[in-house]
Design a protein around this motif. Structure first.
Motif, PDB file in Angstrom:
ATOM      1  N   GLN A 107       0.824  -1.337  -0.072  1.00 20.88           N
ATOM      2  CA  GLN A 107      -0.202   0.013   0.027  1.00 20.88           C
ATOM      3  C   GLN A 107       0.869   1.449   0.182  1.00 20.88           C
ATOM      4  O   GLN A 107       0.535   2.190  -0.863  1.00 20.88           O
ATOM      5  N   THR A 108       1.912   1.220   0.687  1.00 20.71           N
ATOM      6  CA  THR A 108       2.972   2.427   0.723  1.00 20.71           C
ATOM      7  C   THR A 108       3.519   2.631  -0.625  1.00 20.71           C
ATOM      8  O   THR A 108       3.744   3.524  -1.217  1.00 20.71           O
ATOM      9  N   LEU A 109       3.885   1.494  -1.285  1.00 22.85           N
ATOM     10  CA  LEU A 109       4.382   1.416  -2.732  1.00 22.85           C
ATOM     11  C   LEU A 109       3.388   2.257  -3.775  1.00 22.85           C
ATOM     12  O   LEU A 109       3.614   2.740  -4.438  1.00 22.85           O
ATOM     13  N   ILE A 110       1.983   1.893  -3.332  1.00 21.45           N
ATOM     14  CA  ILE A 110       0.985   2.301  -4.280  1.00 21.45           C
ATOM     15  C   ILE A 110       0.913   3.657  -4.232  1.00 21.45           C
ATOM     16  O   ILE A 110       0.722   4.610  -5.171  1.00 21.45           O
ATOM     17  N   VAL A 111       0.852   4.189  -2.907  1.00 23.04           N
ATOM     18  CA  VAL A 111       0.660   5.459  -2.596  1.00 23.04           C
ATOM     19  C   VAL A 111       1.865   6.374  -3.217  1.00 23.04           C
ATOM     20  O   VAL A 111       1.723   7.767  -3.494  1.00 23.04           O
ATOM     21  N   ILE A 112       3.229   5.818  -3.266  1.00 22.17           N
ATOM     22  CA  ILE A 112       4.227   6.579  -3.809  1.00 22.17           C
ATOM     23  C   ILE A 112       4.067   6.652  -5.124  1.00 22.17           C
ATOM     24  O   ILE A 112       4.416   7.866  -5.737  1.00 22.17           O
ATOM     25  N   LEU A 113       3.751   5.614  -6.063  1.00 21.80           N
ATOM     26  CA  LEU A 113       3.391   5.681  -7.488  1.00 21.80           C
ATOM     27  C   LEU A 113       2.342   6.679  -7.543  1.00 21.80           C
ATOM     28  O   LEU A 113       2.491   7.468  -8.585  1.00 21.80           O
ATOM     29  N   ILE A 114       1.243   6.660  -6.674  1.00 20.86           N
ATOM     30  CA  ILE A 114       0.332   7.989  -6.668  1.00 20.86           C
ATOM     31  C   ILE A 114       0.765   9.133  -6.832  1.00 20.86           C
ATOM     32  O   ILE A 114       0.756   9.952  -7.749  1.00 20.86           O
ATOM     33  N   GLN A 115       1.516   9.452  -5.708  1.00 20.21           N
ATOM     34  CA  GLN A 115       2.113  10.913  -5.557  1.00 20.21           C
ATOM     35  C   GLN A 115       3.256  11.174  -6.827  1.00 20.21           C
ATOM     36  O   GLN A 115       2.894  12.199  -7.391  1.00 20.21           O
ATOM     37  N   ILE A 116       3.929  10.149  -7.240  1.00 15.89           N
ATOM     38  CA  ILE A 116       4.749  10.553  -8.330  1.00 15.89           C
ATOM     39  C   ILE A 116       3.965  10.582  -9.681  1.00 15.89           C
ATOM     40  O   ILE A 116       4.372  11.837 -10.447  1.00 15.89           O
ATOM     41  N   GLY A 117       2.873   9.954  -9.925  1.00 16.08           N
ATOM     42  CA  GLY A 117       2.350  10.053 -11.196  1.00 16.08           C
ATOM     43  C   GLY A 117       1.350  11.226 -11.021  1.00 16.08           C
ATOM     44  O   GLY A 117       1.034  11.903 -12.188  1.00 16.08           O
ATOM     45  N   GLY A 118       0.749  11.643  -9.806  1.00 19.98           N
ATOM     46  CA  GLY A 118      -0.145  12.680  -9.973  1.00 19.98           C
ATOM     47  C   GLY A 118       0.718  14.237 -10.166  1.00 19.98           C
ATOM     48  O   GLY A 118       0.296  15.077 -10.810  1.00 19.98           O
ATOM     49  N   LEU A 119       1.870  14.305  -9.741  1.00 21.77           N
ATOM     50  CA  LEU A 119       2.779  15.422  -9.936  1.00 21.77           C
ATOM     51  C   LEU A 119       3.774  15.145 -11.237  1.00 21.77           C
ATOM     52  O   LEU A 119       3.977  16.357 -11.848  1.00 21.77           O
TER      53      LEU A 119
ATOM     54  N   SER B 265      -9.281  20.168 -14.224  1.00 20.92           N
ATOM     55  CA  SER B 265      -8.900  21.464 -15.049  1.00 20.92           C
ATOM     56  C   SER B 265      -7.487  21.302 -15.521  1.00 20.92           C
ATOM     57  O   SER B 265      -6.745  20.155 -15.111  1.00 20.92           O
ATOM     58  N   PRO B 266      -7.095  21.834 -16.590  1.00 24.77           N
ATOM     59  CA  PRO B 266      -5.727  21.756 -17.132  1.00 24.77           C
ATOM     60  C   PRO B 266      -4.587  22.023 -16.246  1.00 24.77           C
ATOM     61  O   PRO B 266      -4.827  22.992 -15.247  1.00 24.77           O
ATOM     62  N   GLY B 267      -3.451  21.521 -16.002  1.00 22.42           N
ATOM     63  CA  GLY B 267      -2.422  21.610 -15.331  1.00 22.42           C
ATOM     64  C   GLY B 267      -2.604  21.193 -13.684  1.00 22.42           C
ATOM     65  O   GLY B 267      -2.175  21.479 -12.720  1.00 22.42           O
ATOM     66  N   SER B 268      -3.721  20.194 -13.448  1.00 24.49           N
ATOM     67  CA  SER B 268      -3.932  19.766 -12.496  1.00 24.49           C
ATOM     68  C   SER B 268      -3.544  17.947 -12.298  1.00 24.49           C
ATOM     69  O   SER B 268      -2.839  17.669 -13.326  1.00 24.49           O
ATOM     70  N   THR B 269      -3.901  17.543 -11.236  1.00 23.46           N
ATOM     71  CA  THR B 269      -3.533  16.222 -10.993  1.00 23.46           C
ATOM     72  C   THR B 269      -4.637  15.039 -11.836  1.00 23.46           C
ATOM     73  O   THR B 269      -4.443  13.881 -11.672  1.00 23.46           O
ATOM     74  N   GLY B 270      -5.603  15.699 -12.201  1.00 26.40           N
ATOM     75  CA  GLY B 270      -6.866  15.097 -12.701  1.00 26.40           C
ATOM     76  C   GLY B 270      -6.629  14.728 -14.186  1.00 26.40           C
ATOM     77  O   GLY B 270      -5.783  15.321 -14.801  1.00 26.40           O
ATOM     78  N   GLY B 271      -7.768  13.899 -14.676  1.00 30.06           N
ATOM     79  CA  GLY B 271      -7.679  13.717 -16.095  1.00 30.06           C
ATOM     80  C   GLY B 271      -9.004  14.372 -16.963  1.00 30.06           C
ATOM     81  O   GLY B 271      -9.569  15.300 -16.495  1.00 30.06           O
ATOM     82  N   GLY B 272      -9.285  13.498 -17.856  1.00 22.84           N
ATOM     83  CA  GLY B 272     -10.760  13.869 -18.781  1.00 22.84           C
ATOM     84  C   GLY B 272     -10.120  14.720 -19.761  1.00 22.84           C
ATOM     85  O   GLY B 272      -9.058  15.124 -20.105  1.00 22.84           O
TER      86      GLY B 272
ATOM     87  N   CYS C  75      -4.331  13.729  -5.469  1.00 27.97           N
ATOM     88  CA  CYS C  75      -3.963  13.697  -6.533  1.00 27.97           C
ATOM     89  C   CYS C  75      -5.132  12.904  -7.461  1.00 27.97           C
ATOM     90  O   CYS C  75      -4.967  12.507  -8.859  1.00 27.97           O
ATOM     91  N   ASN C  76      -6.269  12.862  -6.945  1.00 28.10           N
ATOM     92  CA  ASN C  76      -7.424  12.412  -7.594  1.00 28.10           C
ATOM     93  C   ASN C  76      -7.426  11.033  -8.294  1.00 28.10           C
ATOM     94  O   ASN C  76      -7.725  10.795  -9.391  1.00 28.10           O
ATOM     95  N   ALA C  77      -6.597  10.109  -7.574  1.00 29.66           N
ATOM     96  CA  ALA C  77      -6.408   8.853  -7.671  1.00 29.66           C
ATOM     97  C   ALA C  77      -7.667   7.839  -7.568  1.00 29.66           C
ATOM     98  O   ALA C  77      -7.866   6.951  -8.525  1.00 29.66           O
ATOM     99  N   GLY C  78      -8.075   7.903  -6.290  1.00 29.41           N
ATOM    100  CA  GLY C  78      -9.205   7.111  -6.096  1.00 29.41           C
ATOM    101  C   GLY C  78      -9.138   5.710  -5.277  1.00 29.41           C
ATOM    102  O   GLY C  78     -10.150   4.916  -4.951  1.00 29.41           O
ATOM    103  N   PHE C  79      -7.522   5.407  -5.425  1.00 27.35           N
ATOM    104  CA  PHE C  79      -7.393   4.224  -4.386  1.00 27.35           C
ATOM    105  C   PHE C  79      -7.656   4.414  -2.868  1.00 27.35           C
ATOM    106  O   PHE C  79      -7.804   5.231  -2.538  1.00 27.35           O
ATOM    107  N   SER C  80      -8.245   3.288  -2.461  1.00 23.98           N
ATOM    108  CA  SER C  80      -8.497   3.201  -1.054  1.00 23.98           C
ATOM    109  C   SER C  80      -8.259   1.932  -0.361  1.00 23.98           C
ATOM    110  O   SER C  80      -8.438   0.903  -0.870  1.00 23.98           O
ATOM    111  N   THR C  81      -7.601   2.134   0.952  1.00 30.04           N
ATOM    112  CA  THR C  81      -7.596   0.927   1.707  1.00 30.04           C
ATOM    113  C   THR C  81      -8.828   0.048   2.149  1.00 30.04           C
ATOM    114  O   THR C  81      -8.550  -0.789   2.879  1.00 30.04           O
ATOM    115  N   SER C  82      -9.748   0.847   1.952  1.00 24.95           N
ATOM    116  CA  SER C  82     -11.054   0.174   2.365  1.00 24.95           C
ATOM    117  C   SER C  82     -11.539  -0.582   1.304  1.00 24.95           C
ATOM    118  O   SER C  82     -11.653   0.033  -0.016  1.00 24.95           O
ATOM    119  N   SER C  83     -12.105  -1.877   1.343  1.00 25.84           N
ATOM    120  CA  SER C  83     -12.836  -2.808   0.148  1.00 25.84           C
ATOM    121  C   SER C  83     -13.606  -2.014  -0.696  1.00 25.84           C
ATOM    122  O   SER C  83     -13.641  -2.313  -1.766  1.00 25.84           O
TER     123      SER C  83
END
Length: 580
Positions: A193-205, A439-446, A290-298
């Motif tokens: 889970q720590t590795l996933i959140v690191i990937l999220i942080q790097i991917g978001g920024l 919006s553009p220049g953010s951590t989100g997509g679309g 980071c608008n990732a949506g991952f959760s440790t809750s099932s």
């Protein structure tokens, strides 16, 4: 010792450190080998200090590389001193526990050192190849591949993971999507889970934003090409302050995530079902911003203990909106508020200091975002009264759930309702909101709020017989309009192709569920109708490709592959084509 020999030793030592850290983190060691880790770490540190000291004296005092090497030596010496102190202060503990304290310090110090070395690798890539779009896509591809390999380590998962599922999870994390083929809370250990959140942080920024954070402190060694690339990546107009802005983005992000983690912790303090509340708070603060949506809750936030925690949901909504509104808007709003505040105490030159501070881009962003949030809230509040809102007795609970349902499709991916049970009209609105995204220049997509706004304004202008889009004494350039419609067309073509392929690979699946999943993947939203875990291998590859394309932008990639079109100083005769 020659400089070239030192460089080769550096590379060999870097690879040695990387493999040793991976082995130490990812594999379970026998008790008899655990005491050997600290002497190995100590030897590596001493070796690195020796190499860096030799390299330090190879450069003149005016060389900017000397400053960076000096900083590296400081990191290594500090790590060695801190680890040695921790070892001697814990001599009263059992041998295994005594060695664990300096081990953590060694790992953090070497990780930070490798991060610094990574900045030099990227700077070297700048010198040999410069194409912003290709480098952007290539960095994401390499991060995804590295993340997939790390997720396959034995200590990362509970029962192991296949390469395809690891690739899917790494892509979803790096592309801040949130679609998952495995249960993040149950199938991954806390290390995973720590590795996933690191990937999220790097991917978001983006890895290049992190690089600029360090490059800002060593900007004397930064090239003009790097500045141009970072200017394009961060959507910055001022080339002079581009590295400063990159560093500010990292600083603001970490600061907001820290505040968010504190607020999340205070809102879940009374929930007994959450074991590690600190980790839960940090994980979801990063995932939300980071608008990732991952959760440790099932079940994400549909869990009974979280579904009715309305204060937690408002904190998450705030993080999602701030993360998805874009850094350019944040900086522009700060400048506007700062100058407005200073004008309260100024009697002269008020007008000249405030003209055009709040840009047209910021106005379009805030208006479009507000309209979409309000529209989504009103629709869900009335459309879901007899469906998902029935579980909430209070008016405040219904308002919170409806607002959360309006916020989270904007590429966030959390859910407080079961999307497999909501009304069909609501699903279509969710698909619409996911498609627009952040919006553009953010951590989100679309396709982004500005793209949707420009396309809508162009439709109204065309209906009124106007050839130009004019807003507040400003005219939108034709290239911007063309780009907006190109992005819309490419997004629909990509999503349509993905739906067609999934219908071919999954003929028994529902069309609406497949469409929902494809829109979610392209917009990097992560919302799901519980279809992703049931997909076949070919379908997973399709979703992986859609997530990747949705994050990097197919139009940007095409620009990088096809190159810039040469400027032409002639024009052919025009001819009208029958459209309607």
């Amino acid at each position: 010792m020659k400089l070239k020999t030192l460089q080769n030793l550096y590379r060999f030592t870097d690879i040695l450190i990387l493999f040793f850290l991976i082995f130490d983190f990812g594999f379970t060691l026998e008790d008899e080998y655990k005491p050997l880790r600290v002497p190995v770490y100590t030897s590596i540190l001493l070796l690195l200090i020796t190499f860096n000291t030799f390299k330090f004296f190879q450069y003149s005092k005016s060389d900017p590389i000397r400053k960076t090497v000096k900083f590296n030596i400081g990191i290594l010496v500090t790590t060695l001193v801190a680890a040695s102190t921790a070892y001697y202060l814990n001599q009263h503990l059992p041998p295994i526990e005594q060695l664990m304290r300096p081990k953590v310090i060694f790992e953090l110090g070497l990780f930070f050192y490798l991060l610094m070395r990574l900045t030099f690798l990227i700077k070297y890539i700048y010198k040999i190849y410069f194409n912003p779009a290709i480098l952007f896509a290539g960095s994401f591809f390499l991060l995804i591949l590295m993340g997939a390999l790390l997720l396959m380590l034995p200590k990362v998962t509970v029962n192991g993971i296949s390469f395809l599922d690891a690739l899917f999870t790494a892509t979803s994390a790096i592309c801040v999507t949130g679609l998952a083929v495995l249960d993040t809370g149950k199938d991954f250990t806390q290390l995973g889970q720590t590795l996933i959140v690191i990937l999220i942080q790097i991917g978001g920024l983006g890895i290049l934003t992190f690089t600029s954070f360090f490059a800002y402190f060593f900007k004397e060694n930064s090239s003009f090409r790097e500045s141009m690339y970072l200017k394009d990546y961060t959507s910055t107009e001022n080339l002079q302050d581009v590295f400063k802005i990159g560093a500010q983005i990292v600083g603001i992000t970490l600061g907001i995530e820290l505040i968010g983690a504190i607020l999340i912790y205070t809102s879940i303090d009374s929930i007994t079902t959450i074991e590690n509340k600190v980790f839960f708070s940090i994980f979801h603060s990063i995932s939300a911003f980071c608008n990732a949506g991952f959760s440790t809750s099932s079940s994400s936030f549909y869990e009974p203990s979280l579904r009715y925690d309305y204060s937690l949901q408002w904190v998450l909504m705030l993080l999602i909106i701030i993360g998805g509104i874009g850094y350019s808007f944040i900086f522009n709003s700060y400048s506007y508020l700062k100058r407005s505040f200073l004008n309260l105490f100024r009697t002269k030159n008020k007008v000249s200091r405030t003209v055009r501070v709040f840009t047209l881009n910021s106005k379009i962003t805030i208006v479009t975002t507000s309209v979409l949030l309000i529209f989504g809230f009103i629709f869900f509040y009335f459309a879901e009264t007899n469906f998902s809102l029935q579980d909430h007795d209070s008016v405040f609970g219904k308002i919170t759930t409806a607002m959360f349902s309006s916020v989270t499709p904007r590429t966030a991916g959390f859910n407080t309702v079961d999307y497999g049970q909501i009304a069909t009209p609501s699903l279509l609105i969710v698909i619409f909101l996911m498609w627009i995204g952040a919006s553009p220049g953010s951590t989100g997509g679309g396709i982004k709020t500005s793209t949707f706004a420009i396309a809508s304004l162009n439709i109204f202008a065309t209906a009124r017989g106007k050839k130009r889009i004019e807003i507040n004494t400003r005219e939108i350039s034709s290239s911007t309009v063309n780009r907006a419609f190109s992005i819309i067309f490419i997004s629909l073509m990509t999503i349509g192709t993905a739906i067609l392929l999934l219908l071919f690979f999954e003929p028994e699946k529902d069309l609406l569920a497949i469409a929902f999943e494809c829109f979610s993947a392209y917009s990097t939203s992560g919302l799901s109708m519980n279809l992703t875990p049931t997909l076949s291998d070919p379908s997973k590859y399709v979703i992986i490709a859609v997530m990747f394309v949705g994050r990097i932008g197919l139009l940007n990639l095409l620009f990088g592959m096809l190159g810039q079109v040469e400027q032409k100083f002639y024009q052919y005769p025009q001819e009208n084509i029958l459209i309607n």
